[in-house]
Design a protein around this motif. Structure first.
Motif, PDB file in Angstrom:
ATOM      1  N   ASP A 159       0.840  -1.198   0.000  1.00  0.00           N
ATOM      2  CA  ASP A 159       0.000   0.000   0.000  1.00  0.00           C
ATOM      3  C   ASP A 159       0.876   1.250   0.000  1.00  0.00           C
ATOM      4  OD1 ASP A 159      -2.026   1.815   0.153  1.00  0.00           O
ATOM      5  OD2 ASP A 159      -2.847   1.079   2.053  1.00  0.00           O
ATOM      6  N   VAL A 160       1.286   1.651  -1.181  1.00  0.00           N
ATOM      7  CA  VAL A 160       2.195   2.787  -1.339  1.00  0.00           C
ATOM      8  C   VAL A 160       1.529   4.086  -0.895  1.00  0.00           C
ATOM      9  CG1 VAL A 160       3.526   4.101  -3.027  1.00  0.00           C
ATOM     10  CG2 VAL A 160       3.402   1.617  -3.215  1.00  0.00           C
ATOM     11  N   LYS A 161       0.254   4.235  -1.178  1.00  0.00           N
ATOM     12  CA  LYS A 161      -0.459   5.455  -0.820  1.00  0.00           C
ATOM     13  C   LYS A 161      -0.472   5.647   0.701  1.00  0.00           C
ATOM     14  CE  LYS A 161      -4.791   7.836  -1.829  1.00  0.00           C
ATOM     15  NZ  LYS A 161      -6.093   7.717  -2.497  1.00  0.00           N
ATOM     16  N   ALA A 162      -0.758   4.575   1.439  1.00  0.00           N
ATOM     17  CA  ALA A 162      -0.779   4.674   2.902  1.00  0.00           C
ATOM     18  C   ALA A 162       0.616   4.965   3.442  1.00  0.00           C
ATOM     19  CB  ALA A 162      -1.315   3.376   3.513  1.00  0.00           C
ATOM     20  N   GLN A 163       1.630   4.347   2.857  1.00  0.00           N
ATOM     21  CA  GLN A 163       3.004   4.608   3.289  1.00  0.00           C
ATOM     22  C   GLN A 163       3.375   6.065   3.036  1.00  0.00           C
ATOM     23  OE1 GLN A 163       5.589   1.808   1.347  1.00  0.00           O
ATOM     24  NE2 GLN A 163       4.827   0.070   2.516  1.00  0.00           N
ATOM     25  N   ALA A 164       2.965   6.592   1.896  1.00  0.00           N
ATOM     26  CA  ALA A 164       3.261   7.999   1.586  1.00  0.00           C
ATOM     27  C   ALA A 164       2.553   8.924   2.569  1.00  0.00           C
ATOM     28  CB  ALA A 164       2.838   8.317   0.154  1.00  0.00           C
ATOM     29  N   LYS A 165       1.310   8.601   2.918  1.00  0.00           N
ATOM     30  CA  LYS A 165       0.583   9.409   3.892  1.00  0.00           C
ATOM     31  C   LYS A 165       1.276   9.372   5.249  1.00  0.00           C
ATOM     32  CE  LYS A 165      -4.106   9.320   2.037  1.00  0.00           C
ATOM     33  NZ  LYS A 165      -5.492   8.907   2.279  1.00  0.00           N
ATOM     34  N   GLU A 166       1.736   8.195   5.656  1.00  0.00           N
ATOM     35  CA  GLU A 166       2.434   8.073   6.935  1.00  0.00           C
ATOM     36  C   GLU A 166       3.714   8.893   6.930  1.00  0.00           C
ATOM     37  OE1 GLU A 166       3.060   3.955   7.852  1.00  0.00           O
ATOM     38  OE2 GLU A 166       0.920   3.506   7.880  1.00  0.00           O
ATOM     39  N   ARG A 167       4.470   8.792   5.842  1.00  0.00           N
ATOM     40  CA  ARG A 167       5.723   9.555   5.753  1.00  0.00           C
ATOM     41  C   ARG A 167       5.445  11.051   5.747  1.00  0.00           C
ATOM     42  NH1 ARG A 167       7.673   5.663   1.381  1.00  0.00           N
ATOM     43  NH2 ARG A 167       8.732   4.050   2.579  1.00  0.00           N
ATOM     44  N   THR A 168       4.392  11.447   5.032  1.00  0.00           N
ATOM     45  CA  THR A 168       4.032  12.860   4.983  1.00  0.00           C
ATOM     46  C   THR A 168       3.634  13.365   6.367  1.00  0.00           C
ATOM     47  OG1 THR A 168       3.273  12.621   2.705  1.00  0.00           O
ATOM     48  CG2 THR A 168       2.486  14.541   3.903  1.00  0.00           C
ATOM     49  N   ALA A 169       2.837  12.592   7.067  1.00  0.00           N
ATOM     50  CA  ALA A 169       2.424  12.984   8.414  1.00  0.00           C
ATOM     51  C   ALA A 169       3.629  13.067   9.346  1.00  0.00           C
ATOM     52  CB  ALA A 169       1.397  11.988   8.965  1.00  0.00           C
ATOM     53  N   ALA A 170       4.539  12.111   9.226  1.00  0.00           N
ATOM     54  CA  ALA A 170       5.732  12.140  10.071  1.00  0.00           C
ATOM     55  C   ALA A 170       6.596  13.358   9.753  1.00  0.00           C
ATOM     56  CB  ALA A 170       6.533  10.858   9.882  1.00  0.00           C
ATOM     57  N   ALA A 171       6.755  13.661   8.474  1.00  0.00           N
ATOM     58  CA  ALA A 171       7.553  14.827   8.078  1.00  0.00           C
ATOM     59  C   ALA A 171       6.887  16.115   8.548  1.00  0.00           C
ATOM     60  CB  ALA A 171       7.741  14.843   6.565  1.00  0.00           C
ATOM     61  N   LYS A 172       5.564  16.163   8.454  1.00  0.00           N
ATOM     62  CA  LYS A 172       4.825  17.349   8.904  1.00  0.00           C
ATOM     63  C   LYS A 172       4.997  17.543  10.407  1.00  0.00           C
ATOM     64  CE  LYS A 172       0.158  19.265   8.673  1.00  0.00           C
ATOM     65  NZ  LYS A 172      -1.219  18.996   8.274  1.00  0.00           N
ATOM     66  N   ASP A 173       4.880  16.464  11.174  1.00  0.00           N
ATOM     67  CA  ASP A 173       5.067  16.550  12.620  1.00  0.00           C
ATOM     68  C   ASP A 173       6.484  17.009  12.958  1.00  0.00           C
ATOM     69  OD1 ASP A 173       2.483  15.712  13.005  1.00  0.00           O
ATOM     70  OD2 ASP A 173       3.023  13.629  13.464  1.00  0.00           O
ATOM     71  N   GLN A 174       7.448  16.439  12.256  1.00  0.00           N
ATOM     72  CA  GLN A 174       8.841  16.801  12.504  1.00  0.00           C
ATOM     73  C   GLN A 174       9.085  18.275  12.169  1.00  0.00           C
ATOM     74  OE1 GLN A 174      11.651  14.566  10.185  1.00  0.00           O
ATOM     75  NE2 GLN A 174      13.374  15.117  11.498  1.00  0.00           N
ATOM     76  N   ALA A 175       8.519  18.742  11.064  1.00  0.00           N
ATOM     77  CA  ALA A 175       8.692  20.139  10.670  1.00  0.00           C
ATOM     78  C   ALA A 175       8.041  21.074  11.686  1.00  0.00           C
ATOM     79  CB  ALA A 175       8.108  20.371   9.281  1.00  0.00           C
ATOM     80  N   SER A 176       6.866  20.721  12.178  1.00  0.00           N
ATOM     81  CA  SER A 176       6.200  21.597  13.156  1.00  0.00           C
ATOM     82  C   SER A 176       6.974  21.614  14.476  1.00  0.00           C
ATOM     83  CB  SER A 176       4.752  21.169  13.379  1.00  0.00           C
ATOM     84  OG  SER A 176       4.684  19.884  13.943  1.00  0.00           O
ATOM     85  N   GLU A 177       7.559  20.481  14.861  1.00  0.00           N
ATOM     86  CA  GLU A 177       8.381  20.454  16.066  1.00  0.00           C
ATOM     87  C   GLU A 177       9.614  21.340  15.898  1.00  0.00           C
ATOM     88  OE1 GLU A 177       9.334  16.396  16.969  1.00  0.00           O
ATOM     89  OE2 GLU A 177       7.256  15.858  17.358  1.00  0.00           O
ATOM     90  N   LYS A 178      10.248  21.249  14.731  1.00  0.00           N
ATOM     91  CA  LYS A 178      11.429  22.080  14.479  1.00  0.00           C
ATOM     92  C   LYS A 178      11.051  23.556  14.444  1.00  0.00           C
ATOM     93  CE  LYS A 178      14.433  18.842  12.085  1.00  0.00           C
ATOM     94  NZ  LYS A 178      15.188  18.550  10.857  1.00  0.00           N
ATOM     95  N   ALA A 179       9.906  23.868  13.845  1.00  0.00           N
ATOM     96  CA  ALA A 179       9.460  25.266  13.785  1.00  0.00           C
ATOM     97  C   ALA A 179       9.204  25.800  15.188  1.00  0.00           C
ATOM     98  CB  ALA A 179       8.204  25.384  12.925  1.00  0.00           C
ATOM     99  N   ALA A 180       8.574  25.004  16.033  1.00  0.00           N
ATOM    100  CA  ALA A 180       8.314  25.434  17.404  1.00  0.00           C
ATOM    101  C   ALA A 180       9.625  25.641  18.162  1.00  0.00           C
ATOM    102  CB  ALA A 180       7.443  24.407  18.133  1.00  0.00           C
ATOM    103  N   LEU A 181      10.568  24.743  17.951  1.00  0.00           N
ATOM    104  CA  LEU A 181      11.869  24.870  18.593  1.00  0.00           C
ATOM    105  C   LEU A 181      12.590  26.131  18.129  1.00  0.00           C
ATOM    106  CD1 LEU A 181      14.057  23.634  20.419  1.00  0.00           C
ATOM    107  CD2 LEU A 181      14.892  22.401  18.410  1.00  0.00           C
ATOM    108  N   MET A 182      12.549  26.370  16.819  1.00  0.00           N
ATOM    109  CA  MET A 182      13.201  27.571  16.284  1.00  0.00           C
ATOM    110  C   MET A 182      12.513  28.836  16.809  1.00  0.00           C
ATOM    111  SD  MET A 182      15.766  26.607  14.556  1.00  0.00           S
ATOM    112  CE  MET A 182      16.193  28.100  13.708  1.00  0.00           C
ATOM    113  N   ALA A 183      11.202  28.827  16.893  1.00  0.00           N
ATOM    114  CA  ALA A 183      10.479  29.990  17.413  1.00  0.00           C
ATOM    115  C   ALA A 183      10.884  30.255  18.860  1.00  0.00           C
ATOM    116  CB  ALA A 183       8.965  29.769  17.314  1.00  0.00           C
ATOM    117  N   ASP A 184      11.001  29.204  19.651  1.00  0.00           N
ATOM    118  CA  ASP A 184      11.437  29.373  21.033  1.00  0.00           C
ATOM    119  C   ASP A 184      12.851  29.938  21.098  1.00  0.00           C
ATOM    120  OD1 ASP A 184       9.024  28.404  21.930  1.00  0.00           O
ATOM    121  OD2 ASP A 184       9.781  26.368  22.320  1.00  0.00           O
TER     122      ASP A 184
END
Length: 159
Positions: free
Chosen positions: A45-70
């Protein structure tokens, strides 16, 4: 495939004389096969794997953005404190007086503009003011840094 090669894969072939043991073996094999099929389906299921990777990347980016803002907030606070520490008291007093005058003038201008402005413009201005109140610290720090920059630039221009 012969009988001997089957015994080399998975669990051994049970004794054919006991039908209950055969049923249990068939049930275990079905369960194992079901688990294997589910794992293969998940890998396919490539579509589900891509969604999982996208969600993980999005979470990681938001964590980094919050860290940078702090980190940016901390640096701005440090810079503000440094500017306050380095600025002579008379300059701080004049800055405080000027800020009070600016606030008073801005209040009068705001009232005048509110009296003369159309309603949609007043609503947008109200939203902007709410944003400014909510982010007062960073805005004040930025204003202090800008004022310090102007003062340093002005003092260097006189030399």
């Amino acid at each position: 495939m012969n009988e001997e090669s089957r015994t080399n894969i998975g669990t051994p072939v049970p004794d054919a004389s006991d039908p209950e043991e055969l049923r249990e073996q068939v049930e275990r094999t079905r369960d194992e096969l079901g688990i294997t099929v589910e794992a293969l389906a998940a890998k396919a299921d490539v579509k589900a794997q891509a969604k999982e990777r996208t969600a993980a990347a999005k979470d990681q980016a938001s964590e980094k953005a919050a860290l940078m803002a702090d980190q940016i907030r901390a640096k701005a606070e440090q810079a503000t404190q440094l500017v306050k520490d380095k600025t002579p008291d008379p300059v701080l007093e004049k800055t405080s007086q000027a800020a009070a005058q600016v606030r008073e003038t801005a209040a009068r201008a705001g009232q005048y503009a509110a009296d003369k402005a159309p309603d949609p413009l007043v609503q947008n201005a109200g939203r902007a003011a709410s944003f400014a109140r909510a982010n007062r610290g960073p805005l004040l720090a930025g204003g202090a840094l800008f004022t310090a920059f102007l003062l340093v630039r002005r003092s260097r221009g006189r030399r």
